[in-house]
Every structure is written in structure tokens, then in C-alpha cells.
Design a protein around this motif. Structure first.
Motif, PDB file in Angstrom:
ATOM      1  N   LYS A 120       5.043   0.291 -13.640  1.00  0.00           N
ATOM      2  CA  LYS A 120       4.946  -0.065 -15.021  1.00  0.00           C
ATOM      3  C   LYS A 120       3.585  -0.464 -15.459  1.00  0.00           C
ATOM      4  N   GLU A 121       2.584  -0.231 -14.874  1.00  0.00           N
ATOM      5  CA  GLU A 121       1.128  -0.430 -14.874  1.00  0.00           C
ATOM      6  C   GLU A 121       0.406   0.262 -16.275  1.00  0.00           C
ATOM      7  N   ILE A 122       1.171   1.458 -16.250  1.00  0.00           N
ATOM      8  CA  ILE A 122       0.414   2.287 -17.276  1.00  0.00           C
ATOM      9  C   ILE A 122       1.260   2.003 -18.734  1.00  0.00           C
ATOM     10  N   ALA A 123       0.471   1.531 -19.945  1.00  0.00           N
ATOM     11  CA  ALA A 123       1.204   1.134 -21.144  1.00  0.00           C
ATOM     12  C   ALA A 123       1.044   2.615 -22.206  1.00  0.00           C
ATOM     13  N   ILE A 124      -0.002   3.233 -22.030  1.00  0.00           N
ATOM     14  CA  ILE A 124      -0.539   4.098 -23.177  1.00  0.00           C
ATOM     15  C   ILE A 124      -1.201   5.377 -22.419  1.00  0.00           C
ATOM     16  N   ALA A 125      -0.668   6.704 -22.672  1.00  0.00           N
ATOM     17  CA  ALA A 125      -1.326   7.902 -22.195  1.00  0.00           C
ATOM     18  C   ALA A 125      -1.418   8.830 -23.254  1.00  0.00           C
ATOM     19  N   SER A 126      -2.613   9.600 -23.137  1.00  0.00           N
ATOM     20  CA  SER A 126      -2.912  10.606 -24.208  1.00  0.00           C
ATOM     21  C   SER A 126      -3.672  11.863 -23.512  1.00  0.00           C
ATOM     22  N   LEU A 127      -4.062  12.794 -23.987  1.00  0.00           N
ATOM     23  CA  LEU A 127      -4.379  14.035 -23.535  1.00  0.00           C
ATOM     24  C   LEU A 127      -5.744  14.210 -23.903  1.00  0.00           C
ATOM     25  N   MET A 128      -6.494  15.257 -23.152  1.00  0.00           N
ATOM     26  CA  MET A 128      -7.874  15.693 -23.291  1.00  0.00           C
ATOM     27  C   MET A 128      -7.923  16.878 -22.636  1.00  0.00           C
ATOM     28  N   ILE A 129      -8.981  17.937 -23.395  1.00  0.00           N
ATOM     29  CA  ILE A 129      -9.245  19.135 -23.040  1.00  0.00           C
ATOM     30  C   ILE A 129     -10.788  19.456 -22.933  1.00  0.00           C
ATOM     31  N   LYS A 130     -11.272  20.096 -21.802  1.00  0.00           N
ATOM     32  CA  LYS A 130     -12.549  20.259 -22.031  1.00  0.00           C
ATOM     33  C   LYS A 130     -13.080  21.360 -22.868  1.00  0.00           C
ATOM     34  N   MET A 131     -14.361  20.906 -23.324  1.00  0.00           N
ATOM     35  CA  MET A 131     -15.033  21.628 -24.415  1.00  0.00           C
ATOM     36  C   MET A 131     -16.387  22.087 -23.966  1.00  0.00           C
ATOM     37  N   VAL A 146     -14.787   9.850 -22.998  1.00  0.00           N
ATOM     38  CA  VAL A 146     -15.200   9.735 -21.664  1.00  0.00           C
ATOM     39  C   VAL A 146     -14.274   8.868 -20.835  1.00  0.00           C
ATOM     40  N   THR A 147     -14.044   9.322 -19.517  1.00  0.00           N
ATOM     41  CA  THR A 147     -13.280   8.614 -18.355  1.00  0.00           C
ATOM     42  C   THR A 147     -14.195   8.111 -17.319  1.00  0.00           C
ATOM     43  N   ASP A 148     -13.148   7.107 -16.649  1.00  0.00           N
ATOM     44  CA  ASP A 148     -13.738   6.759 -15.477  1.00  0.00           C
ATOM     45  C   ASP A 148     -13.116   7.616 -14.457  1.00  0.00           C
ATOM     46  N   THR A 149     -13.347   7.155 -13.161  1.00  0.00           N
ATOM     47  CA  THR A 149     -13.011   8.078 -11.931  1.00  0.00           C
ATOM     48  C   THR A 149     -11.473   8.330 -11.931  1.00  0.00           C
ATOM     49  N   GLN A 150     -10.640   7.224 -12.584  1.00  0.00           N
ATOM     50  CA  GLN A 150      -9.265   7.306 -12.511  1.00  0.00           C
ATOM     51  C   GLN A 150      -8.444   7.874 -13.858  1.00  0.00           C
ATOM     52  N   ASN A 151      -9.588   8.491 -14.430  1.00  0.00           N
ATOM     53  CA  ASN A 151      -8.951   9.142 -15.766  1.00  0.00           C
ATOM     54  C   ASN A 151      -8.692   8.084 -16.655  1.00  0.00           C
ATOM     55  N   LYS A 202     -13.523   5.206 -37.662  1.00  0.00           N
ATOM     56  CA  LYS A 202     -12.170   5.775 -38.145  1.00  0.00           C
ATOM     57  C   LYS A 202     -11.188   6.184 -37.136  1.00  0.00           C
ATOM     58  N   LEU A 203     -11.241   5.526 -35.863  1.00  0.00           N
ATOM     59  CA  LEU A 203     -10.520   6.127 -34.785  1.00  0.00           C
ATOM     60  C   LEU A 203      -9.644   5.016 -34.213  1.00  0.00           C
ATOM     61  N   GLU A 204      -8.246   4.928 -34.469  1.00  0.00           N
ATOM     62  CA  GLU A 204      -7.437   4.074 -33.940  1.00  0.00           C
ATOM     63  C   GLU A 204      -7.485   3.673 -32.456  1.00  0.00           C
ATOM     64  N   ASN A 205      -7.754   4.850 -31.723  1.00  0.00           N
ATOM     65  CA  ASN A 205      -7.639   4.520 -30.340  1.00  0.00           C
ATOM     66  C   ASN A 205      -8.885   3.493 -29.455  1.00  0.00           C
ATOM     67  N   LEU A 206      -9.809   3.361 -30.738  1.00  0.00           N
ATOM     68  CA  LEU A 206     -10.850   2.149 -30.160  1.00  0.00           C
ATOM     69  C   LEU A 206     -10.138   0.950 -30.523  1.00  0.00           C
ATOM     70  N   ARG A 207      -9.318   0.658 -31.090  1.00  0.00           N
ATOM     71  CA  ARG A 207      -8.518  -0.813 -30.959  1.00  0.00           C
ATOM     72  C   ARG A 207      -8.086  -0.960 -29.621  1.00  0.00           C
ATOM     73  N   PHE A 208      -7.514   0.157 -28.891  1.00  0.00           N
ATOM     74  CA  PHE A 208      -6.947  -0.154 -27.551  1.00  0.00           C
ATOM     75  C   PHE A 208      -8.204  -0.478 -26.669  1.00  0.00           C
ATOM     76  N   ILE A 209      -9.408   0.113 -26.599  1.00  0.00           N
ATOM     77  CA  ILE A 209     -10.604  -0.166 -25.920  1.00  0.00           C
ATOM     78  C   ILE A 209     -10.941  -1.462 -25.997  1.00  0.00           C
ATOM     79  N   LYS A 214      -5.658  -0.077 -21.363  1.00  0.00           N
ATOM     80  CA  LYS A 214      -6.188   0.918 -20.511  1.00  0.00           C
ATOM     81  C   LYS A 214      -5.393   2.104 -21.018  1.00  0.00           C
ATOM     82  N   VAL A 215      -6.272   3.161 -21.434  1.00  0.00           N
ATOM     83  CA  VAL A 215      -5.491   4.381 -21.834  1.00  0.00           C
ATOM     84  C   VAL A 215      -5.578   5.448 -20.614  1.00  0.00           C
ATOM     85  N   LYS A 216      -4.733   5.974 -20.121  1.00  0.00           N
ATOM     86  CA  LYS A 216      -4.574   7.031 -19.111  1.00  0.00           C
ATOM     87  C   LYS A 216      -4.747   8.299 -19.830  1.00  0.00           C
ATOM     88  N   MET A 217      -5.691   9.024 -19.535  1.00  0.00           N
ATOM     89  CA  MET A 217      -6.094  10.588 -20.013  1.00  0.00           C
ATOM     90  C   MET A 217      -5.525  11.526 -19.137  1.00  0.00           C
TER      91      MET A 217
END
Length: 246
Positions: A120-131, A146-151, A202-209, A214-217
Motif C-alpha cells: 500500500k505504498e501507492i496512494a494515487i494513480a493516473s493515465l497518460m498517452i504518448k503524443m 513528465v515522469t521519472d524512471t519508475q513512472n 489551473k491543474l489540481e494535480n499540481l497540488r499532489f506534486i 507520489k502519483v503513479k502514471m
């Protein structure tokens, strides 16, 4: 593990007022989104959470489940947190109300993050797609991550990030605004202050950062078509007219 989907739905929208009640192939956008989420068969319950009597009645009159917000909220996650505070639930998935093309596969992969996280180390997860299309990369309506090596997410922005000083090396990911939270992380999020980064972009996800969450993508190749503008709605109706389904 009890998993529910919550669809935050404001009637007003600065770029496209009343968009969730616009017609999409004979049904409203919000009803299409609710039905698509239900049809994934991944959730114990699906709710629309709204500040609008119009949207509340639209869902309940069509046999769906809706919750009326009591307070005013700055973000969809804040709205959902109010709704789930007294519910017995483990994982809450925030499905955007303007994404009627929601599909099962990316949501399944998102939930797998928690099923495999025995510590139970991951509290938040979200999705991304390559552009890869430059116009899409430069569009501020497409949020980049942008993500680190562990996404795990390092930053979200409406600007193209990373800066392509060496274009051949640049890889861009669009953030798909579907979040999955452990309930306690969601409730914690709503008690955190809004820093200048979130207020600026105007991006609520920046509150996490900004607060060290930690947000797992999770990468997906399934593109959800959001309804942000009248042109998006035209495209969505054209897809339905061409394929006969959403």
C-alpha cells in the motif's frame, strides 16, 4: 477491496458552458459518460457527483445514481471527497464527466496498480498517452506530464514539456484526467492548501506534486476523447454517426 467510480460534473464550464448536457447521439454527454463507466463492469458502484439540479435529475431520471454536493468546490477531487467521506470504500476512481468514450482496458490497468501494491505504498494513480502530433503537443488544453524512471509524475503542465532542445530525444505524454485514489489519500488531498503552481496552471494535480504526494502514471494507447469545445462535440457525434456506437 471495494472500488467505486465517481464522476464529478459541474454544469458551468468556462470554455463550453453547459457542455455536459449537450446532445451526443441522442443522449447527454454526462449520461453517455455514466453509461460508459457502468459498462466497464469494473466498479461496485458508479455515481455522478454534481452541484447542478439539472445534471442530478438527468442521471436519476435515467435510472442512474447521483449525489448532490453540499459545498462549493474548486476541483472535481474536492467534490468527490465530500461525497465519499462517509462511504465504506477502498479505491475511488475519478472519471471525468466530459469523457463519454471511457473504456474498460485503461481503467483495468489503473486498478491493477493497487491490486499489485501489497505494501500500500501507492496512494494515487493516473493515465497518460504518448503524443506525436506537434499541434496536439502545443495545445494548452492537452495537459502534459513528465515522469521519472519508475513512472511517477515529476510535473504536469499546459506547456510542452520537456523543452525540445534536442528534438530527436523529445518524448511527450498527455495526461488523461482519470485518477484512482486510496480513500485516505483523497481525503488528505482536500485538506492541503492550493499553492501557486496549481493556481497558475489551473491543474489540481499540481497540488499532489507540491505537497510531495507520489502519483503513479500508467501508460495507455487508448485515447479518450474529451468534450472540451463545441468542435470536440462535433467530432464525437461524427464518430458515432460513422461507427454506430461510442
Amino acid at each position: 477491496m471495494k472500488v467505486i467510480a465517481m464522476i464529478p460534473a459541474r454544469y458551468e464550464a468556462s470554455r463550453f458552458p453547459g457542455k455536459l448536457m449537450k446532445d451526443l447521439a441522442g443522449k447527454s454527454v454526462i449520461l453517455r459518460t455514466y453509461e460508459a463507466t457502468k459498462q466497464t463492469n469494473l466498479f461496485d458502484e458508479v455515481y455522478v457527483v454534481t452541484d447542478s439540479d439539472i445534471i442530478f435529475n438527468e442521471i436519476t431520471s435515467n435510472g442512474g445514481k447521483a449525489i448532490k454536493s453540499i459545498k462549493e468546490h474548486e476541483s472535481g477531487s474536492d467534490r468527490i471527497a465530500e461525497a465519499v467521506e462517509n462511504l465504506e470504500v477502498d479505491i475511488v476512481v475519478n472519471v471525468q464527466g466530459d469523457e463519454p468514450f471511457t473504456q474498460a482496458e485503461p481503467l483495468f490497468n489503473l486498478l491493477e496498480v493497487f491490486k499489485s501494491d501489497t505494501a500500500k505504498e501507492i496512494a494515487i494513480a493516473s493515465l497518460m498517452i504518448k503524443m506525436e502530433v506537434e499541434a496536439e503537443i502545443n495545445n494548452p488544453n492537452n495537459v502534459k506530464v513528465v515522469t521519472d524512471t519508475q513512472n511517477f509524475a515529476m510535473y504536469f503542465s499546459r506547456c510542452p514539456i520537456p523543452y525540445p532542445r534536442e528534438k530527436s530525444m523529445a518524448v511527450y505524454y498527455k495526461h488523461i484526467g482519470i485518477y484512482a485514489f486510496r480513500k485516505d489519500a483523497l481525503l488528505k488531498f482536500t485538506k492541503l492548501p492550493m499553492y501557486h503552481l496549481e493556481a497558475t496552471e489551473k491543474l489540481e494535480n499540481l497540488r499532489f506534486i507540491a505537497n510531495g504526494l507520489k502519483v503513479k502514471m500508467v501508460e495507455t494507447n487508448k485515447l479518450a476523447i474529451g468534450i472540451d469545445t463545441p468542435e470536440d462535440l462535433e467530432k464525437a457525434n461524427a464518430i458515432f454517426n460513422k461507427t454506430g456506437n461510442l
